[in-house]
Write a protein that holds these residues in place. Structure first.
Motif, short mmCIF file in Angstrom:
data_model
loop_
_atom_site.label_atom_id
_atom_site.label_comp_id
_atom_site.label_asym_id
_atom_site.label_seq_id
_atom_site.Cartn_x
_atom_site.Cartn_y
_atom_site.Cartn_z
N VAL A 131 33.13 11.60 -16.31
CA VAL A 131 33.21 11.85 -14.57
C VAL A 131 31.97 11.20 -14.04
O VAL A 131 31.83 10.58 -13.06
N TRP A 132 30.87 11.55 -14.69
CA TRP A 132 29.48 11.09 -14.33
C TRP A 132 29.42 9.50 -14.13
O TRP A 132 28.77 9.09 -13.26
N GLU A 133 29.86 8.88 -15.13
CA GLU A 133 29.83 7.40 -15.06
C GLU A 133 30.68 6.96 -13.97
O GLU A 133 30.36 5.99 -13.32
N ALA A 134 31.91 7.60 -13.52
CA ALA A 134 32.61 6.98 -12.57
C ALA A 134 32.58 7.46 -11.14
O ALA A 134 33.01 6.83 -10.27
N LEU A 135 31.65 8.42 -11.11
CA LEU A 135 31.33 9.01 -9.71
C LEU A 135 30.90 8.01 -8.85
O LEU A 135 29.65 7.44 -9.02
N ARG A 136 31.87 7.92 -7.80
CA ARG A 136 31.13 7.24 -6.60
C ARG A 136 32.12 7.52 -5.18
O ARG A 136 33.02 7.85 -5.51
N PRO A 137 31.28 7.28 -4.21
CA PRO A 137 31.77 7.60 -2.97
C PRO A 137 33.05 6.81 -2.80
O PRO A 137 33.28 5.66 -3.24
N GLY A 138 34.34 7.29 -2.22
CA GLY A 138 35.63 6.59 -1.97
C GLY A 138 36.65 7.11 -3.00
O GLY A 138 37.98 6.82 -2.75
N LEU A 139 36.13 7.40 -4.16
CA LEU A 139 37.12 7.94 -5.29
C LEU A 139 37.95 9.26 -4.92
O LEU A 139 37.02 10.20 -4.12
N ARG A 140 39.03 9.37 -5.41
CA ARG A 140 39.58 10.62 -5.11
C ARG A 140 39.39 11.50 -6.35
O ARG A 140 39.04 11.46 -7.33
N SER B 50 36.72 25.25 -24.61
CA SER B 50 35.51 25.09 -24.15
C SER B 50 35.59 25.24 -22.57
O SER B 50 36.55 25.06 -21.97
N ASP B 51 34.47 25.30 -21.84
CA ASP B 51 34.26 25.52 -20.49
C ASP B 51 32.79 24.92 -20.01
O ASP B 51 31.83 25.64 -20.55
N MET B 52 32.69 24.17 -19.11
CA MET B 52 31.40 23.74 -18.58
C MET B 52 31.59 23.08 -17.06
O MET B 52 32.58 22.57 -16.53
N THR B 53 30.31 23.25 -16.41
CA THR B 53 30.54 23.01 -14.83
C THR B 53 29.21 22.11 -14.84
O THR B 53 28.09 22.64 -15.07
N ARG B 54 29.26 21.17 -13.97
CA ARG B 54 27.93 20.57 -13.29
C ARG B 54 28.38 20.23 -12.00
O ARG B 54 29.57 19.98 -11.56
N THR B 55 27.56 20.16 -11.18
CA THR B 55 27.20 19.95 -9.77
C THR B 55 26.72 18.66 -9.51
O THR B 55 25.30 18.65 -9.92
N PHE B 56 27.23 17.65 -8.74
CA PHE B 56 26.63 16.42 -8.55
C PHE B 56 26.74 15.94 -7.00
O PHE B 56 27.43 16.54 -6.34
N VAL B 57 25.63 15.16 -6.52
CA VAL B 57 25.89 14.46 -5.35
C VAL B 57 25.81 13.13 -5.55
O VAL B 57 24.93 12.41 -6.17
N ALA B 58 26.73 12.37 -5.08
CA ALA B 58 26.95 10.87 -4.95
C ALA B 58 26.07 10.26 -4.00
O ALA B 58 26.37 10.43 -2.69
N GLY B 59 24.95 10.13 -4.08
CA GLY B 59 23.85 9.50 -3.29
C GLY B 59 22.78 10.37 -3.03
O GLY B 59 22.55 10.85 -4.08
#
Ligand SMILES: [Mn+2]
Length: 354
Positions: free
Chosen positions: A153-162, A225-234
């Protein structure tokens, strides 16, 4: 897995509690005591006070049960519940422990002659909440796989993706690494939706500068397993950074408080205090964590009022969060093992906002 030993342990606890038999129904309990995964099928496991367990299945699952269930007799039944009910009567009735039966099943079974059902979940949880070494290994593997999902997810993350596209990336990465299913449907909640702790994922497209909560888990030989991260693209805003840092600090405090013998309520309050001190207290609207194993959510529960004590062999999550309606949310979560010499994070992935 030593299924026989688990059954013997349950039988010992049954004896202490005056139970003549135990009827198990949940998918996870059947897996715990026999290794058999009933998926969505109907099946019951009868564990008598003495002797081998009996697994009741329809012809649909009969062959698979013969091949995959350990340490029990498999009975092929036209109506499993009726056969089970007859066998309970034949056993002489008395107090029969049950787990989480659907109410219609409970009612039918309660009508069995001379049988008195006793909801006895807690007895099973005493066993399941303390993990054997072999179980810890499987959960650790599920954790490694979850990290690969997060990486994707981290690799793919960019604005415009669903949101759903990103969830798909996580799912694909995890299943390619041997996860047989997601431990729950991956959450990718962006923008204002990140303020929903259980936001699921939608067709919404990510926008630059928005918070995205990504919560996922893998399943390895049944173990979750269970994990969460919170990101901002930009570029994140000051307020986003502030909320994120406060959550990280709460996570660290919660983790530090965890040790053998401590009351779970104290651990929750240690993390909660951090968020209160920083003005985010009223936005932390759930407990700090939960046990995890064959089920994603199981005892011990780490909530404000919990009297559960942490013990060696518990595997739990630590997941503080801040949810500000209209603004967005932050959650950071790892799966951790409580061991004799402290706690160990089993999901190892950087904590980074952007
Ligand atoms: Mn969780």
């Amino acid at each position: 897995m030593n299924y026989g030993r688990r059954v013997e342990r349950l039988q010992r606890l049954m004896g202490d509690g005056g139970l003549r038999a135990f009827v198990l129904y949940t998918r996870e309990n059947l897996m715990y005591f026999t290794g058999f995964d009933r998926y969505e099928s109907t099946a019951y496991l009868l564990i008598p006070l003495d002797g081998d367990p009996i697994l009741y299945v329809t012809r649909l699952d009969y062959q698979r049960a013969l091949d995959e269930a350990f340490g029990c007799r498999v009975k092929r039944c036209r109506r499993p519940l009726n056969t089970l009910s007859r066998d309970l009567t034949a056993l002489g009735g008395g107090s029969v422990g049950v787990d989480d039966l659907p109410s219609s099943t409970y009612t039918k079974l309660q009508a069995t002659r001379r049988v008195n059902l006793k909801p006895s979940d807690r007895v099973v949880w005493r066993l399941r909440s303390v993990k054997e070494d072999e179980e810890v290994k499987l959960i650790s593997e599920a954790c490694k796989i979850a990290c690969a999902g997060m990486e994707a997810v981290w690799e793919a993350l960019r604005p415009g993706l669903r949101e759903c596209e990103l969830a798909g990336e996580a799912c694909r990465a995890m299943m390619r690494m041997g996860s047989e299913e997601q431990s729950f449907p991956t959450i990718v909640a962006s923008g204002p939706r990140s303020a929903y702790p259980h936001g699921g994922c939608t067709r919404r497209r990510l926008r630059k500068g928005e918070l995205v909560v990504v919560d996922l888990g893998a399943s390895y030989m049944g173990y979750k397993s269970d994990m969460t991260r919170t990101f901002v693209a930009g570029r994140p805003s000051d307020r986003q950074v502030e909320a994120w840092r406060a959550t990280l600090e709460a996570y660290t405090r919660g983790l530090k408080a965890m040790r053998v013998g401590i009351r779970a309520g104290e651990v929750d309050r240690a993390a909660r205090r951090v968020l209160e001190e920083r003005g985010f207290g009223r936005f932390f609207i759930h407990g700090l964590g939960h046990g995890i194993g064959l089920s994603v959510h199981e005892p011990p529960y780490i909530t404000k009022a919990s009297g559960d004590r942490l013990s060696r062999g518990n595997v739990v999550t630590c997941e503080p969060g801040v949810y500000i309606p209209g603004f967005g949310g932050v959650r950071l979560e790892n799966t951790v093992l409580v061991s004799r010499d402290g706690v160990e994070e089993l999901t190892r992935f950087p904590m980074e906002l952007c």
